[in-house]
Motif scaffolding. Structure first.
Motif, PDB file in Angstrom:
ATOM      1  N   LYS A 216       0.870  -1.185   0.000  1.00 37.59           N
ATOM      2  CA  LYS A 216       0.000   0.000   0.000  1.00 37.59           C
ATOM      3  C   LYS A 216       0.894   1.218   0.000  1.00 37.59           C
ATOM      4  O   LYS A 216       1.977   1.229   0.576  1.00 37.59           O
ATOM      5  CB  LYS A 216      -0.877   0.008   1.251  1.00 37.59           C
ATOM      6  CG  LYS A 216      -1.949  -1.041   1.242  1.00 37.59           C
ATOM      7  CD  LYS A 216      -2.759  -1.009   2.532  1.00 37.59           C
ATOM      8  CE  LYS A 216      -3.717  -2.185   2.563  1.00 37.59           C
ATOM      9  NZ  LYS A 216      -4.370  -2.353   3.861  1.00 37.59           N
ATOM     10  N   LEU A 217       0.423   2.259  -0.645  1.00 38.88           N
ATOM     11  CA  LEU A 217       1.190   3.496  -0.698  1.00 38.88           C
ATOM     12  C   LEU A 217       1.056   4.232   0.628  1.00 38.88           C
ATOM     13  O   LEU A 217      -0.062   4.474   1.106  1.00 38.88           O
ATOM     14  CB  LEU A 217       0.707   4.374  -1.850  1.00 38.88           C
ATOM     15  CG  LEU A 217       1.518   5.639  -2.122  1.00 38.88           C
ATOM     16  CD1 LEU A 217       2.959   5.295  -2.481  1.00 38.88           C
ATOM     17  CD2 LEU A 217       0.876   6.441  -3.247  1.00 38.88           C
ATOM     18  N   GLN A 218       2.209   4.583   1.198  1.00 43.14           N
ATOM     19  CA  GLN A 218       2.175   5.308   2.472  1.00 43.14           C
ATOM     20  C   GLN A 218       2.416   6.798   2.251  1.00 43.14           C
ATOM     21  O   GLN A 218       1.789   7.634   2.874  1.00 43.14           O
ATOM     22  CB  GLN A 218       3.250   4.761   3.413  1.00 43.14           C
ATOM     23  CG  GLN A 218       3.239   5.448   4.774  1.00 43.14           C
ATOM     24  CD  GLN A 218       4.336   4.943   5.675  1.00 43.14           C
ATOM     25  OE1 GLN A 218       5.451   4.661   5.231  1.00 43.14           O
ATOM     26  NE2 GLN A 218       4.046   4.815   6.951  1.00 43.14           N
ATOM     27  N   ARG A 219       3.377   7.097   1.333  1.00 36.45           N
ATOM     28  CA  ARG A 219       3.736   8.505   1.160  1.00 36.45           C
ATOM     29  C   ARG A 219       4.259   8.756  -0.238  1.00 36.45           C
ATOM     30  O   ARG A 219       4.858   7.872  -0.853  1.00 36.45           O
ATOM     31  CB  ARG A 219       4.819   8.865   2.173  1.00 36.45           C
ATOM     32  CG  ARG A 219       5.129  10.358   2.250  1.00 36.45           C
ATOM     33  CD  ARG A 219       6.372  10.646   3.072  1.00 36.45           C
ATOM     34  NE  ARG A 219       6.363   9.966   4.350  1.00 36.45           N
ATOM     35  CZ  ARG A 219       7.458   9.717   5.062  1.00 36.45           C
ATOM     36  NH1 ARG A 219       8.631  10.094   4.621  1.00 36.45           N
ATOM     37  NH2 ARG A 219       7.382   9.077   6.194  1.00 36.45           N
ATOM     38  N   VAL A 220       4.050   9.987  -0.732  1.00 38.38           N
ATOM     39  CA  VAL A 220       4.668  10.434  -1.977  1.00 38.38           C
ATOM     40  C   VAL A 220       5.546  11.632  -1.633  1.00 38.38           C
ATOM     41  O   VAL A 220       5.041  12.650  -1.166  1.00 38.38           O
ATOM     42  CB  VAL A 220       3.618  10.838  -3.031  1.00 38.38           C
ATOM     43  CG1 VAL A 220       4.302  11.349  -4.298  1.00 38.38           C
ATOM     44  CG2 VAL A 220       2.710   9.668  -3.362  1.00 38.38           C
ATOM     45  N   ASN A 221       6.860  11.495  -1.856  1.00 35.49           N
ATOM     46  CA  ASN A 221       7.796  12.574  -1.548  1.00 35.49           C
ATOM     47  C   ASN A 221       7.967  13.502  -2.736  1.00 35.49           C
ATOM     48  O   ASN A 221       8.282  13.049  -3.836  1.00 35.49           O
ATOM     49  CB  ASN A 221       9.176  11.997  -1.192  1.00 35.49           C
ATOM     50  CG  ASN A 221       9.251  11.570   0.250  1.00 35.49           C
ATOM     51  OD1 ASN A 221       8.503  12.065   1.086  1.00 35.49           O
ATOM     52  ND2 ASN A 221      10.137  10.641   0.551  1.00 35.49           N
ATOM     53  N   PHE A 222       7.770  14.804  -2.476  1.00 32.45           N
ATOM     54  CA  PHE A 222       7.960  15.809  -3.523  1.00 32.45           C
ATOM     55  C   PHE A 222       9.324  16.485  -3.398  1.00 32.45           C
ATOM     56  O   PHE A 222       9.632  17.403  -4.156  1.00 32.45           O
ATOM     57  CB  PHE A 222       6.877  16.892  -3.397  1.00 32.45           C
ATOM     58  CG  PHE A 222       5.519  16.521  -3.936  1.00 32.45           C
ATOM     59  CD1 PHE A 222       4.855  15.404  -3.482  1.00 32.45           C
ATOM     60  CD2 PHE A 222       4.907  17.312  -4.889  1.00 32.45           C
ATOM     61  CE1 PHE A 222       3.593  15.075  -3.972  1.00 32.45           C
ATOM     62  CE2 PHE A 222       3.633  17.002  -5.376  1.00 32.45           C
ATOM     63  CZ  PHE A 222       2.982  15.878  -4.918  1.00 32.45           C
ATOM     64  N   ASN A 223      10.149  16.058  -2.433  1.00 31.77           N
ATOM     65  CA  ASN A 223      11.355  16.808  -2.074  1.00 31.77           C
ATOM     66  C   ASN A 223      12.330  16.996  -3.216  1.00 31.77           C
ATOM     67  O   ASN A 223      13.027  18.007  -3.288  1.00 31.77           O
ATOM     68  CB  ASN A 223      12.078  16.121  -0.921  1.00 31.77           C
ATOM     69  CG  ASN A 223      11.182  15.935   0.281  1.00 31.77           C
ATOM     70  OD1 ASN A 223      10.081  16.492   0.331  1.00 31.77           O
ATOM     71  ND2 ASN A 223      11.634  15.158   1.242  1.00 31.77           N
ATOM     72  N   GLU A 224      12.402  16.015  -4.119  1.00 28.87           N
ATOM     73  CA  GLU A 224      13.395  16.111  -5.190  1.00 28.87           C
ATOM     74  C   GLU A 224      12.828  16.734  -6.469  1.00 28.87           C
ATOM     75  O   GLU A 224      13.560  16.989  -7.420  1.00 28.87           O
ATOM     76  CB  GLU A 224      13.951  14.726  -5.491  1.00 28.87           C
ATOM     77  CG  GLU A 224      14.743  14.171  -4.313  1.00 28.87           C
ATOM     78  CD  GLU A 224      15.414  12.850  -4.630  1.00 28.87           C
ATOM     79  OE1 GLU A 224      15.508  12.502  -5.833  1.00 28.87           O
ATOM     80  OE2 GLU A 224      15.821  12.154  -3.693  1.00 28.87           O
ATOM     81  N   LEU A 225      11.534  16.994  -6.483  1.00 31.63           N
ATOM     82  CA  LEU A 225      10.895  17.534  -7.684  1.00 31.63           C
ATOM     83  C   LEU A 225      11.345  18.972  -7.917  1.00 31.63           C
ATOM     84  O   LEU A 225      11.196  19.832  -7.053  1.00 31.63           O
ATOM     85  CB  LEU A 225       9.371  17.477  -7.529  1.00 31.63           C
ATOM     86  CG  LEU A 225       8.521  17.880  -8.735  1.00 31.63           C
ATOM     87  CD1 LEU A 225       8.780  16.962  -9.918  1.00 31.63           C
ATOM     88  CD2 LEU A 225       7.035  17.862  -8.367  1.00 31.63           C
ATOM     89  N   GLU A 226      11.871  19.230  -9.122  1.00 32.21           N
ATOM     90  CA  GLU A 226      12.358  20.567  -9.447  1.00 32.21           C
ATOM     91  C   GLU A 226      11.554  21.235 -10.555  1.00 32.21           C
ATOM     92  O   GLU A 226      11.481  22.461 -10.640  1.00 32.21           O
ATOM     93  CB  GLU A 226      13.821  20.500  -9.879  1.00 32.21           C
ATOM     94  CG  GLU A 226      14.766  20.172  -8.735  1.00 32.21           C
ATOM     95  CD  GLU A 226      16.223  20.179  -9.158  1.00 32.21           C
ATOM     96  OE1 GLU A 226      17.064  19.767  -8.349  1.00 32.21           O
ATOM     97  OE2 GLU A 226      16.516  20.591 -10.296  1.00 32.21           O
ATOM     98  N   LYS A 227      11.000  20.404 -11.440  1.00 28.48           N
ATOM     99  CA  LYS A 227      10.277  20.993 -12.563  1.00 28.48           C
ATOM    100  C   LYS A 227       9.160  20.056 -12.974  1.00 28.48           C
ATOM    101  O   LYS A 227       9.385  18.857 -13.173  1.00 28.48           O
ATOM    102  CB  LYS A 227      11.242  21.201 -13.738  1.00 28.48           C
ATOM    103  CG  LYS A 227      10.701  22.080 -14.828  1.00 28.48           C
ATOM    104  CD  LYS A 227      11.762  22.348 -15.884  1.00 28.48           C
ATOM    105  CE  LYS A 227      11.209  23.232 -16.990  1.00 28.48           C
ATOM    106  NZ  LYS A 227      12.158  23.412 -18.092  1.00 28.48           N
ATOM    107  N   ILE A 228       7.953  20.622 -13.136  1.00 30.59           N
ATOM    108  CA  ILE A 228       6.813  19.788 -13.529  1.00 30.59           C
ATOM    109  C   ILE A 228       5.922  20.590 -14.469  1.00 30.59           C
ATOM    110  O   ILE A 228       5.635  21.755 -14.219  1.00 30.59           O
ATOM    111  CB  ILE A 228       6.036  19.263 -12.294  1.00 30.59           C
ATOM    112  CG1 ILE A 228       4.913  18.310 -12.720  1.00 30.59           C
ATOM    113  CG2 ILE A 228       5.493  20.408 -11.436  1.00 30.59           C
ATOM    114  CD1 ILE A 228       4.310  17.506 -11.581  1.00 30.59           C
ATOM    115  N   SER A 229       5.519  19.957 -15.562  1.00 30.27           N
ATOM    116  CA  SER A 229       4.679  20.672 -16.529  1.00 30.27           C
ATOM    117  C   SER A 229       3.259  20.795 -15.971  1.00 30.27           C
ATOM    118  O   SER A 229       2.870  20.079 -15.035  1.00 30.27           O
ATOM    119  CB  SER A 229       4.632  19.913 -17.858  1.00 30.27           C
ATOM    120  OG  SER A 229       3.931  18.683 -17.695  1.00 30.27           O
TER     121      SER A 229
END
Lengths: 133, 382
Positions: free
Chosen positions: B103-116
């Motif tokens: 099961k998914l516990q968490r989604v980390n956005f910490n490394e995301l730098e660019k998103i369309s």
């Protein structure tokens, strides 16, 4: 000597109106009752058909397309207008002779053309109508 | 909570590489023996993609996904699809997974730098679906997010999804250098087309003026929503009413003077709906000219569906809706329309009266339909 005979008068066309934005919906969309609460099927069965049937012999129905309405999709236009022909209520020629489509936004000329095209393309009485209500 | 160590992670990656080279029989999976052994599509997908660059950490039966640095549906299509599919599979309650399954516990956005814009909308939609399924218990932790990512998702309305909104009272800093403005996403259900009316006002606000030929964009949106209502969520898929949604947003790039409008639904995809639609016979007439092995691929099915009205003899009044999507671009005389559905991409580009059509087939499918209109505005404010 007066003849007592009046000069022949022109036969005047009476005009009824149907303002889609005010009398039906400003968001007409979809084909069937299940698609939305302002579908082409609802428009045809509850508004347009009654207005057309109520016209007298020399009367035309002026249809105002753009009072508050943002747009029309082809699903609505085909089911709402061409459906009159498809389900055998009226022939294409008769329907086109009874309606006068008007608009003030020049972009809506596109929708007028589509309505006429879809009515012309429709096959008279090619399907039996079954309500999706 | 016991966390996976760096040493264990390195071991797992090494074993994954050995598997790809045919030197290992099984993929390593923490606590694999504790998970019920069964085969289904979801399990096979996770096993197959675990060794790829999927930032997936597993502890017991809980998975943590770390989003990549860049996400978009053009140059980073494969990576982006991997992550959104992983989120869908790990949060899907309809696949009949046993209780011990991941099961998914968490989604980390910490490394995301660019998103369309389109990737941000799809990601928001997947997380919204997850949040709905766990009765709004998600809580974003933004402490380590890049500030411009926080701003982008704030403008998108992402944080409004959550009951515990960590950015309540947040004041958006005026960033004069920022070129991208977003419209708060609009979420609707089947038949809920009135909400599309909200987009016009929001777009006019971020652009600073009205948009010429808007009626044709709205016409396309209405048809997209009608398609969702009629086809995207067939009854046999047992999708609950709560999950039958569509999502809509817009963005304006001030420096490039480009307006984008993005529409997304999480349905079965256009290629899958064609065989049961009222236009299948006409689609087949277009496809029969292709080699047999191409006739069933999503790319060709999508192209045939969009171009149906162009080839229509008028004998049938169905199948004109997808063609409506093109009118906004045609009437403006420039821009492009992209439709990604399952493994197919259809792109119509119009520039200086020169129209081009491009289709692409992907190995990994988008689980739904994504429609993107992109137009250059004539003046900074039309």
């Amino acid at each position: 000597m007066e003849c007592g005979i009046d000069a022949p008068s022109r036969v005047k066309m009476k005009m009824a109106t149907l303002n889609i934005g005010k009398e039906f919906s400003i968001d007409p969309v979809g084909r069937y009752y299940s698609d939305s609460d302002a579908s082409g099927e609802k428009f045809r069965e509850e508004i347009l058909r009654k207005k057309i049937n109520a016209l007298s012999e020399n009367e035309k129905l002026t249809i105002i397309l753009d009072d508050g309405v943002e747009a029309y999709g082809s699903s609505f236009l085909t089911e709402g207008f061409a459906g009159m022909v498809k389900y055998g209520y009226i022939t294409s020629q008769e329907l086109l002779g009874k309606i006068d489509i008007q608009f003030s936004d020049e972009d809506f000329f596109f929708y007028k053309e589509k309505v006429i095209q879809y009515i012309k393309e429709a096959k008279y009485n090619s399907e039996e109508y079954q309500s999706t209500k | 909570m016991k966390k996976i160590t760096i040493k264990q992670r390195e071991y797992d990656v090494k074993k994954g590489i050995e598997f790809r080279r045919g030197k290992a029989k099984k993929l390593p999976l923490c606590n694999r023996s504790r998970v019920n052994k069964y085969t289904d599509h979801a399990r096979e997908w996770i096993d197959h993609h675990f060794h790829e660059a999927l930032g997936l950490f597993i502890n017991k039966n809980k998975a943590i996904i770390t989003l990549p640095r860049v996400m978009n549906f053009s140059s980073e299509y494969d990576t982006t699809i991997l992550y959104v599919t992983a989120i869908r599979i790990l949060t899907d309650n309809n696949s009949g997974k046993p209780s011990g399954f991941l099961k998914l516990q968490r989604v980390n956005f910490n490394e995301l730098e660019k998103i369309s814009t389109s990737a941000a909308l799809v990601l928001t939609a997947e997380l919204s679906k997850w949040d709905d399924s766990i009765i709004q218990r998600l809580r974003p932790l933004v402490k380590d997010w890049k500030p411009h990512i926080v701003k982008q998702f704030y403008e998108l309305g992402f944080f409004d999804l959550f009951k515990n909104n960590p950015l309540q009272g947040y004041e958006l800093e005026k960033d004069e250098k920022s070129n991208l403005r977003l419209v708060k996403y609009i979420k609707g259900e089947c038949g809920d087309s009135k909400k599309a009316r909200l987009l016009r006002e929001e777009v006019c606000t971020i652009v600073g003026d009205s948009i010429d030929k808007w009626t044709f964009l709205r016409s396309g949106l209405d048809e997209a929503i009608t398609n969702v209502t009629q086809h995207a969520y067939p009854d046999k898929n047992n999708v609950s009413t709560v999950d039958k949604n569509w999502y809509l947003t817009g963005s304006y790039n001030k420096s490039k003077n480009i307006l984008k409008v993005v529409f997304y639904d999480q349905g079965v995809g256009i290629p899958k709906t064609l065989p049961t639609s009222g236009v299948w016979e006409r689609v087949q007439q277009i496809l029969y000219k292709l080699p047999s092995f191409e006739q069933k691929n999503d790319e060709m099915l999508l192209k045939a569906a969009v171009e149906l009205d162009r080839t229509s003899t008028g004998a049938n009044d169905r199948g004109k809706g997808l063609h409506d999507l093109l009118e906004f671009i045609k009437k403006r005389g420039n821009g492009n329309l992209s439709i990604i559905s399952r493994r197919g991409l259809y792109r119509f580009t119009l520039k200086d009266s020169d129209a081009k059509i491009k289709t692409v087939g992907f190995e990994n499918p988008l689980l739904g339909t994504l429609i993107i209109w992109s137009v250059a505005l004539t003046h900074p404010a039309e």
